[in-house]
Design a protein around this motif. Sequence first.
Motif, PDB file in Angstrom:
ATOM      1  N   HIS A  47      36.355  28.558  72.600  1.00 32.07           N
ATOM      2  CA  HIS A  47      36.365  27.794  73.848  1.00 32.07           C
ATOM      3  C   HIS A  47      35.761  28.644  74.957  1.00 32.07           C
ATOM      4  CE1 HIS A  47      39.528  25.860  71.443  1.00 32.07           C
ATOM      5  NE2 HIS A  47      39.225  24.760  72.102  1.00 32.07           N
ATOM      6  N   THR A  48      34.757  28.107  75.646  1.00 35.18           N
ATOM      7  CA  THR A  48      34.127  28.806  76.759  1.00 35.18           C
ATOM      8  C   THR A  48      34.162  27.936  78.002  1.00 35.18           C
ATOM      9  OG1 THR A  48      32.632  30.062  75.316  1.00 35.18           O
ATOM     10  CG2 THR A  48      32.020  29.877  77.639  1.00 35.18           C
ATOM     11  N   VAL A  49      34.709  28.486  79.072  1.00 35.39           N
ATOM     12  CA  VAL A  49      34.735  27.812  80.374  1.00 35.39           C
ATOM     13  C   VAL A  49      33.649  28.435  81.240  1.00 35.39           C
ATOM     14  CG1 VAL A  49      36.091  27.287  82.431  1.00 35.39           C
ATOM     15  CG2 VAL A  49      37.213  27.391  80.185  1.00 35.39           C
ATOM     16  N   TYR A  50      32.808  27.586  81.847  1.00 35.65           N
ATOM     17  CA  TYR A  50      31.711  28.042  82.696  1.00 35.65           C
ATOM     18  C   TYR A  50      32.002  27.728  84.163  1.00 35.65           C
ATOM     19  CZ  TYR A  50      29.130  28.024  78.272  1.00 35.65           C
ATOM     20  OH  TYR A  50      28.717  28.244  76.972  1.00 35.65           O
ATOM     21  N   PHE A  51      31.849  28.740  84.996  1.00 38.86           N
ATOM     22  CA  PHE A  51      31.878  28.568  86.439  1.00 38.86           C
ATOM     23  C   PHE A  51      30.445  28.791  86.909  1.00 38.86           C
ATOM     24  CE2 PHE A  51      36.042  29.900  85.106  1.00 38.86           C
ATOM     25  CZ  PHE A  51      36.923  29.192  85.902  1.00 38.86           C
ATOM     26  N   GLY A 102      27.705  28.702  89.608  1.00 39.06           N
ATOM     27  CA  GLY A 102      27.547  28.698  91.054  1.00 39.06           C
ATOM     28  C   GLY A 102      26.136  29.000  91.497  1.00 39.06           C
ATOM     29  N   PRO A 103      25.909  29.101  92.784  1.00 40.38           N
ATOM     30  CA  PRO A 103      24.578  29.400  93.316  1.00 40.38           C
ATOM     31  C   PRO A 103      24.155  30.832  92.987  1.00 40.38           C
ATOM     32  CG  PRO A 103      26.240  29.396  95.068  1.00 40.38           C
ATOM     33  CD  PRO A 103      26.913  28.894  93.843  1.00 40.38           C
ATOM     34  N   GLY A 104      23.154  30.957  92.136  1.00 40.04           N
ATOM     35  CA  GLY A 104      22.612  32.268  91.813  1.00 40.04           C
ATOM     36  C   GLY A 104      23.375  33.070  90.790  1.00 40.04           C
ATOM     37  N   GLU A 105      24.451  32.530  90.246  1.00 36.92           N
ATOM     38  CA  GLU A 105      25.230  33.274  89.254  1.00 36.92           C
ATOM     39  C   GLU A 105      26.133  32.331  88.476  1.00 36.92           C
ATOM     40  OE1 GLU A 105      27.770  36.025  91.239  1.00 36.92           O
ATOM     41  OE2 GLU A 105      29.022  34.469  92.137  1.00 36.92           O
ATOM     42  N   ARG A 106      26.659  32.833  87.376  1.00 34.93           N
ATOM     43  CA  ARG A 106      27.666  32.060  86.640  1.00 34.93           C
ATOM     44  C   ARG A 106      28.643  33.028  86.000  1.00 34.93           C
ATOM     45  NH1 ARG A 106      23.299  31.565  82.889  1.00 34.93           N
ATOM     46  NH2 ARG A 106      23.796  32.326  80.791  1.00 34.93           N
ATOM     47  N   ILE A 107      29.850  32.542  85.799  1.00 31.86           N
ATOM     48  CA  ILE A 107      30.895  33.297  85.113  1.00 31.86           C
ATOM     49  C   ILE A 107      31.277  32.518  83.861  1.00 31.86           C
ATOM     50  CG2 ILE A 107      33.266  34.155  85.243  1.00 31.86           C
ATOM     51  CD1 ILE A 107      32.871  34.401  88.273  1.00 31.86           C
ATOM     52  N   GLU A 108      31.370  33.220  82.736  1.00 27.79           N
ATOM     53  CA  GLU A 108      31.782  32.598  81.487  1.00 27.79           C
ATOM     54  C   GLU A 108      33.060  33.271  80.989  1.00 27.79           C
ATOM     55  OE1 GLU A 108      28.621  32.777  78.648  1.00 27.79           O
ATOM     56  OE2 GLU A 108      27.118  31.997  80.054  1.00 27.79           O
ATOM     57  N   VAL A 109      34.038  32.456  80.703  1.00 24.45           N
ATOM     58  CA  VAL A 109      35.307  32.963  80.159  1.00 24.45           C
ATOM     59  C   VAL A 109      35.468  32.385  78.764  1.00 24.45           C
ATOM     60  CG1 VAL A 109      37.791  33.132  80.471  1.00 24.45           C
ATOM     61  CG2 VAL A 109      36.290  33.057  82.475  1.00 24.45           C
ATOM     62  N   THR A 110      35.476  33.235  77.753  1.00 24.62           N
ATOM     63  CA  THR A 110      35.497  32.774  76.354  1.00 24.62           C
ATOM     64  C   THR A 110      36.729  33.269  75.615  1.00 24.62           C
ATOM     65  OG1 THR A 110      33.073  32.690  76.237  1.00 24.62           O
ATOM     66  CG2 THR A 110      34.266  32.814  74.153  1.00 24.62           C
ATOM     67  N   HIS A 111      37.310  32.379  74.855  1.00 23.97           N
ATOM     68  CA  HIS A 111      38.379  32.747  73.917  1.00 23.97           C
ATOM     69  C   HIS A 111      37.912  32.385  72.519  1.00 23.97           C
ATOM     70  CE1 HIS A 111      41.942  32.086  71.398  1.00 23.97           C
ATOM     71  NE2 HIS A 111      42.492  33.048  72.109  1.00 23.97           N
ATOM     72  N   ARG A 112      37.975  33.337  71.610  1.00 27.19           N
ATOM     73  CA  ARG A 112      37.608  33.095  70.216  1.00 27.19           C
ATOM     74  C   ARG A 112      38.779  33.428  69.310  1.00 27.19           C
ATOM     75  NH1 ARG A 112      32.540  35.446  71.985  1.00 27.19           N
ATOM     76  NH2 ARG A 112      30.910  33.848  71.940  1.00 27.19           N
ATOM     77  N   ALA A 113      39.171  32.463  68.502  1.00 27.90           N
ATOM     78  CA  ALA A 113      40.213  32.697  67.507  1.00 27.90           C
ATOM     79  C   ALA A 113      39.537  33.105  66.199  1.00 27.90           C
ATOM     80  CB  ALA A 113      41.045  31.435  67.299  1.00 27.90           C
ATOM     81  N   HIS A 114      39.865  34.281  65.700  1.00 27.09           N
ATOM     82  CA  HIS A 114      39.224  34.791  64.483  1.00 27.09           C
ATOM     83  C   HIS A 114      39.939  34.347  63.210  1.00 27.09           C
ATOM     84  CE1 HIS A 114      36.633  37.301  66.929  1.00 27.09           C
ATOM     85  NE2 HIS A 114      37.680  37.791  67.558  1.00 27.09           N
ATOM     86  N   THR A 115      41.188  33.972  63.340  1.00 28.92           N
ATOM     87  CA  THR A 115      41.969  33.592  62.162  1.00 28.92           C
ATOM     88  C   THR A 115      43.051  32.589  62.550  1.00 28.92           C
ATOM     89  OG1 THR A 115      43.575  34.404  60.523  1.00 28.92           O
ATOM     90  CG2 THR A 115      43.363  35.673  62.556  1.00 28.92           C
ATOM     91  N   ARG A 116      43.418  31.739  61.617  1.00 31.66           N
ATOM     92  CA  ARG A 116      44.488  30.762  61.868  1.00 31.66           C
ATOM     93  C   ARG A 116      45.843  31.433  62.046  1.00 31.66           C
ATOM     94  NH1 ARG A 116      40.835  28.199  58.805  1.00 31.66           N
ATOM     95  NH2 ARG A 116      40.158  26.160  59.569  1.00 31.66           N
ATOM     96  N   GLU A 117      45.945  32.686  61.649  1.00 29.70           N
ATOM     97  CA  GLU A 117      47.204  33.402  61.820  1.00 29.70           C
ATOM     98  C   GLU A 117      47.604  33.466  63.291  1.00 29.70           C
ATOM     99  OE1 GLU A 117      47.847  37.101  59.946  1.00 29.70           O
ATOM    100  OE2 GLU A 117      47.206  36.429  57.965  1.00 29.70           O
TER     101      GLU A 117
END
Length: 258
Positions: free
Chosen positions: A209-213, A215-230
């Motif tokens: 899941h990646t959330v993108y912010f 904006g003018p001249g820039e962006r912020i990406e916040v990503t969560h990656r699940a590597h295993t169902r555990e």
Amino acid sequence: MTDVVIIGAKGRMGATLVRLTQESEELNLAAVMERSGCEDGLDSLGCVCGTDAKEVLTRVPGAVIVDFTSPQATLNLLDTAAITGNPVVIGTTGFTPEQIEKIKEYACKIPVFMAPNMSVGINVLLKMLPQLVQMLGPAYDLEMTEIHHNKKVDAPSGTALKLAECLAQARGLVYDEVKKHGRDGIVGARTKDEIGVMAVRGGDVVGDHTVYFLGPGERIEVTHRAHTRETFAQGALRAAGWLSACKPGKIYSMSDMF
């Protein structure tokens, strides 16, 4: 020690839950269930097993059910659990608003815990994202992508919807009024308030899941990656141990447990 019942014990998530429960010093695998025709081999687990919920649950009073199946299957299970008195941890996603209301009714009869994502990281994100929204302000557009394996049946994922609702609330918006689940054709310029969520399916991706912010001249990406169902299984089992001491009255969530 908390007695646990695993639903769909031969599935990908179910098998992981069974293994982790057996390895735990704080949990006891009291029972497992599967669909009719898929129960072969369950008796080798050394616990109560079967395909009929009422028959299984009456043999393990007080055991906490952990369920990652489908919306209708979960509702059917809750109907029986409300009679037998077993608490239920719900990891199933894809419920309609009407089904959520039904779950609330069951939660008045038995302890119910529900979270679209059981990982600690995702739930920390739910706490942090509103701060980013407020600090960056309205000049930043909010968008999201989510990627899951090619067997996932609902889209967008329950986790993506929870994250998007969190973003909308931080902006003082109603998510259902501003959501854009994919775009196609001549859709016109992006409106100020809309929040786009794009679903990608393929391979064996557990969950990105990646959330993108943006904006003018820039962006912020916040990503969560699940590597295993555990990751999800451990959270669900932690919830099972916690729920065993709770009383009916509300749908409990990860924030309640934390």
